[in-house]
Design a protein around this motif. Structure first.
Motif, PDB file in Angstrom:
ATOM      1  N   PRO A 177     113.725  15.174  55.613  1.00 20.04           N
ATOM      2  CA  PRO A 177     114.497  14.825  56.813  1.00 20.04           C
ATOM      3  C   PRO A 177     114.974  16.033  57.621  1.00 20.04           C
ATOM      4  CG  PRO A 177     115.739  14.352  54.811  1.00 20.04           C
ATOM      5  CD  PRO A 177     114.354  14.723  54.373  1.00 20.04           C
ATOM      6  N   LYS A 178     114.907  17.198  56.995  1.00 21.41           N
ATOM      7  CA  LYS A 178     115.302  18.414  57.741  1.00 21.41           C
ATOM      8  C   LYS A 178     114.237  18.834  58.764  1.00 21.41           C
ATOM      9  CE  LYS A 178     118.283  20.147  54.097  1.00 21.41           C
ATOM     10  NZ  LYS A 178     118.372  21.066  52.944  1.00 21.41           N
ATOM     11  N   VAL A 179     113.016  18.300  58.605  1.00 29.58           N
ATOM     12  CA  VAL A 179     111.955  18.549  59.584  1.00 29.58           C
ATOM     13  C   VAL A 179     112.213  17.627  60.776  1.00 29.58           C
ATOM     14  CG1 VAL A 179     109.469  18.392  60.020  1.00 29.58           C
ATOM     15  CG2 VAL A 179     110.291  19.239  57.813  1.00 29.58           C
ATOM     16  N   LEU A 180     112.625  18.193  61.895  1.00 25.47           N
ATOM     17  CA  LEU A 180     113.025  17.383  63.056  1.00 25.47           C
ATOM     18  C   LEU A 180     111.834  17.001  63.928  1.00 25.47           C
ATOM     19  CD1 LEU A 180     116.269  19.368  63.963  1.00 25.47           C
ATOM     20  CD2 LEU A 180     116.059  17.312  62.546  1.00 25.47           C
ATOM     21  N   ALA A 181     110.784  17.814  63.882  1.00 23.15           N
ATOM     22  CA  ALA A 181     109.538  17.516  64.601  1.00 23.15           C
ATOM     23  C   ALA A 181     108.459  18.410  64.015  1.00 23.15           C
ATOM     24  CB  ALA A 181     109.682  17.785  66.093  1.00 23.15           C
ATOM     25  N   ALA A 182     107.221  17.921  64.024  1.00 22.80           N
ATOM     26  CA  ALA A 182     106.127  18.741  63.501  1.00 22.80           C
ATOM     27  C   ALA A 182     104.808  18.306  64.100  1.00 22.80           C
ATOM     28  CB  ALA A 182     106.058  18.638  61.979  1.00 22.80           C
ATOM     29  N   SER A 183     104.047  19.281  64.552  1.00 20.46           N
ATOM     30  CA  SER A 183     102.686  18.996  65.016  1.00 20.46           C
ATOM     31  C   SER A 183     101.781  19.063  63.793  1.00 20.46           C
ATOM     32  CB  SER A 183     102.239  20.037  66.041  1.00 20.46           C
ATOM     33  OG  SER A 183     101.845  21.236  65.385  1.00 20.46           O
ATOM     34  N   LYS A 184     100.532  18.686  63.969  1.00 18.49           N
ATOM     35  CA  LYS A 184      99.573  18.905  62.893  1.00 18.49           C
ATOM     36  C   LYS A 184      99.150  20.376  62.915  1.00 18.49           C
ATOM     37  CE  LYS A 184      95.451  17.552  65.474  1.00 18.49           C
ATOM     38  NZ  LYS A 184      94.162  16.907  65.445  1.00 18.49           N
ATOM     39  N   MET A 185      98.510  20.800  61.860  1.00 22.25           N
ATOM     40  CA  MET A 185      97.991  22.168  61.763  1.00 22.25           C
ATOM     41  C   MET A 185      96.646  22.205  62.476  1.00 22.25           C
ATOM     42  SD  MET A 185      98.887  25.105  60.048  1.00 22.25           S
ATOM     43  CE  MET A 185      99.925  24.629  58.665  1.00 22.25           C
ATOM     44  N   ILE A 186      96.448  23.220  63.326  1.00 20.54           N
ATOM     45  CA  ILE A 186      95.179  23.310  64.056  1.00 20.54           C
ATOM     46  C   ILE A 186      94.515  24.672  63.861  1.00 20.54           C
ATOM     47  CG2 ILE A 186      95.695  21.576  65.826  1.00 20.54           C
ATOM     48  CD1 ILE A 186      96.453  23.915  67.726  1.00 20.54           C
ATOM     49  N   GLY A 187      93.219  24.685  64.027  1.00 21.54           N
ATOM     50  CA  GLY A 187      92.438  25.914  63.965  1.00 21.54           C
ATOM     51  C   GLY A 187      91.885  26.269  65.340  1.00 21.54           C
ATOM     52  N   GLY A 188      91.080  27.324  65.397  1.00 20.86           N
ATOM     53  CA  GLY A 188      90.520  27.797  66.662  1.00 20.86           C
ATOM     54  C   GLY A 188      89.770  26.707  67.419  1.00 20.86           C
ATOM     55  N   GLY A 189      90.020  26.635  68.732  1.00 21.38           N
ATOM     56  CA  GLY A 189      89.346  25.660  69.584  1.00 21.38           C
ATOM     57  C   GLY A 189      90.005  24.293  69.606  1.00 21.38           C
ATOM     58  N   GLU A 190      91.065  24.115  68.812  1.00 23.00           N
ATOM     59  CA  GLU A 190      91.727  22.808  68.765  1.00 23.00           C
ATOM     60  C   GLU A 190      93.041  22.834  69.546  1.00 23.00           C
ATOM     61  OE1 GLU A 190      90.755  20.747  64.629  1.00 23.00           O
ATOM     62  OE2 GLU A 190      91.762  22.656  64.326  1.00 23.00           O
ATOM     63  N   LYS A 191      93.526  21.618  69.853  1.00 17.27           N
ATOM     64  CA  LYS A 191      94.852  21.524  70.458  1.00 17.27           C
ATOM     65  C   LYS A 191      95.588  20.323  69.882  1.00 17.27           C
ATOM     66  CE  LYS A 191      92.851  19.507  74.626  1.00 17.27           C
ATOM     67  NZ  LYS A 191      92.678  19.646  76.073  1.00 17.27           N
ATOM     68  N   THR A 192      96.902  20.365  70.026  1.00 14.45           N
ATOM     69  CA  THR A 192      97.728  19.297  69.479  1.00 14.45           C
ATOM     70  C   THR A 192      98.978  19.135  70.338  1.00 14.45           C
ATOM     71  OG1 THR A 192      98.816  18.487  67.469  1.00 14.45           O
ATOM     72  CG2 THR A 192      99.013  20.825  67.898  1.00 14.45           C
ATOM     73  N   SER A 193      99.583  17.968  70.238  1.00 15.49           N
ATOM     74  CA  SER A 193     100.828  17.705  70.948  1.00 15.49           C
ATOM     75  C   SER A 193     101.799  17.027  70.004  1.00 15.49           C
ATOM     76  CB  SER A 193     100.603  16.760  72.140  1.00 15.49           C
ATOM     77  OG  SER A 193      99.909  17.431  73.150  1.00 15.49           O
ATOM     78  N   VAL A 194     103.057  17.297  70.188  1.00 14.52           N
ATOM     79  CA  VAL A 194     104.080  16.574  69.439  1.00 14.52           C
ATOM     80  C   VAL A 194     105.229  16.249  70.392  1.00 14.52           C
ATOM     81  CG1 VAL A 194     105.070  18.732  68.521  1.00 14.52           C
ATOM     82  CG2 VAL A 194     105.648  16.557  67.451  1.00 14.52           C
ATOM     83  N   LYS A 195     105.607  14.968  70.371  1.00 11.27           N
ATOM     84  CA  LYS A 195     106.714  14.503  71.214  1.00 11.27           C
ATOM     85  C   LYS A 195     107.843  14.074  70.285  1.00 11.27           C
ATOM     86  CE  LYS A 195     106.414  11.596  75.061  1.00 11.27           C
ATOM     87  NZ  LYS A 195     106.227  10.262  75.695  1.00 11.27           N
ATOM     88  N   PHE A 196     109.070  14.484  70.603  1.00  7.57           N
ATOM     89  CA  PHE A 196     110.186  14.117  69.734  1.00  7.57           C
ATOM     90  C   PHE A 196     111.415  13.762  70.559  1.00  7.57           C
ATOM     91  CE2 PHE A 196     112.213  18.273  70.272  1.00  7.57           C
ATOM     92  CZ  PHE A 196     111.128  19.091  70.561  1.00  7.57           C
ATOM     93  N   SER A 197     112.241  12.917  69.960  1.00 11.34           N
ATOM     94  CA  SER A 197     113.482  12.497  70.606  1.00 11.34           C
ATOM     95  C   SER A 197     114.528  13.586  70.434  1.00 11.34           C
ATOM     96  CB  SER A 197     113.968  11.204  69.952  1.00 11.34           C
ATOM     97  OG  SER A 197     115.314  10.995  70.293  1.00 11.34           O
ATOM     98  N   LEU A 198     115.367  13.758  71.449  1.00 12.74           N
ATOM     99  CA  LEU A 198     116.415  14.774  71.352  1.00 12.74           C
ATOM    100  C   LEU A 198     117.707  14.203  70.776  1.00 12.74           C
ATOM    101  CD1 LEU A 198     115.686  16.671  74.647  1.00 12.74           C
ATOM    102  CD2 LEU A 198     115.023  17.256  72.329  1.00 12.74           C
TER     103      LEU A 198
END
Ligand code: CO
Length: 146
Positions: A97-118
Motif C-alpha cells: 500500500p505504500k506504492v502510490l502509483a507504478a508504471s510497468k517496467m519497460i525496455g528500449g523502444g517501449e513506452k508506458t503510461s500511468v494515471k493515478f488519483s491525487l
C-alpha cells in the motif's frame, strides 16, 4: 481599475483550471537517469498521468525502467522489497500500500503510461519517484505538490 481586477481574476482562473497540466512526459534511455528530476503536480488536478518513453536500445532485462511514486520515507523499503520480486514482477510488490502509483517496467523502444488519483497525496509530505530496477540508484526525482 475594476477592469484590471477582472482581467487578473480571469487570468488566475485560466492558469489554475484550464492550463493546469495534469500530466508529465518523461524520457529515459540506456543511462540510469530520468530526463526530468522534478515534477510539479498542480493541486487543482484530480488525477495525474505520467507518460514515459524508453528511447534506448537495451532490453528490459538489461536496462529496464519503471516509474514508482511513494512517500520519500517509504522509498528505500519499497526498493529493497522489490529486488526480491524479480523481473517477472517488475522488481516491485505492487500490492504494497505504500506504492502510490507504478508504471510497468519497460525496455528500449517501449513506452508506458500511468494515471493515478491525487486523493492519496497530502500537501506538505515529501514524495519521490524512482525506478525499482536493481542498482538504478540515480533514478530518483522529487515531486512538488503544494
Ligand atoms: Co531504471
Amino acid at each position: 481599475m475594476k477592469k484590471i481586477f477582472l482581467i487578473a481574476v480571469f487570468s488566475a482562473f485560466l492558469s489554475a483550471n484550464i492550463y493546469a497540466a495534469c500530466s508529465q512526459d518523461l524520457v529515459v534511455n540506456d543511462t540510469l537517469y530520468y530526463d526530468i528530476k522534478e515534477i510539479t503536480i498542480d493541486p487543482s488536478c484530480k488525477e495525474f498521468t505520467i507518460n514515459m518513453k524508453h528511447t534506448g536500445k537495451a532490453v528490459k532485462a538489461a536496462i529496464g525502467h519503471n516509474w514508482v511514486l511513494a512517500q520519500k520515507a517509504d522509498m528505500q523499503s519499497i526498493i529493497t522489497e522489490g529486488m526480491k520480486q524479480g523481473l517477472k514482477n517488475d522488481y516491485l510488490n505492487k500490492k504494497n500500500p505504500k506504492v502510490l502509483a507504478a508504471s510497468k517496467m519497460i525496455g528500449g523502444g517501449e513506452k508506458t503510461s500511468v494515471k493515478f488519483s491525487l486523493s492519496k497525496l497530502k500537501k506538505g509530505t515529501d514524495y519521490m519517484y524512482f525506478c525499482t530496477f536493481p542498482g538504478h540508484l540515480t533514478m530518483r526525482g522529487t515531486i512538488i505538490y503544494k
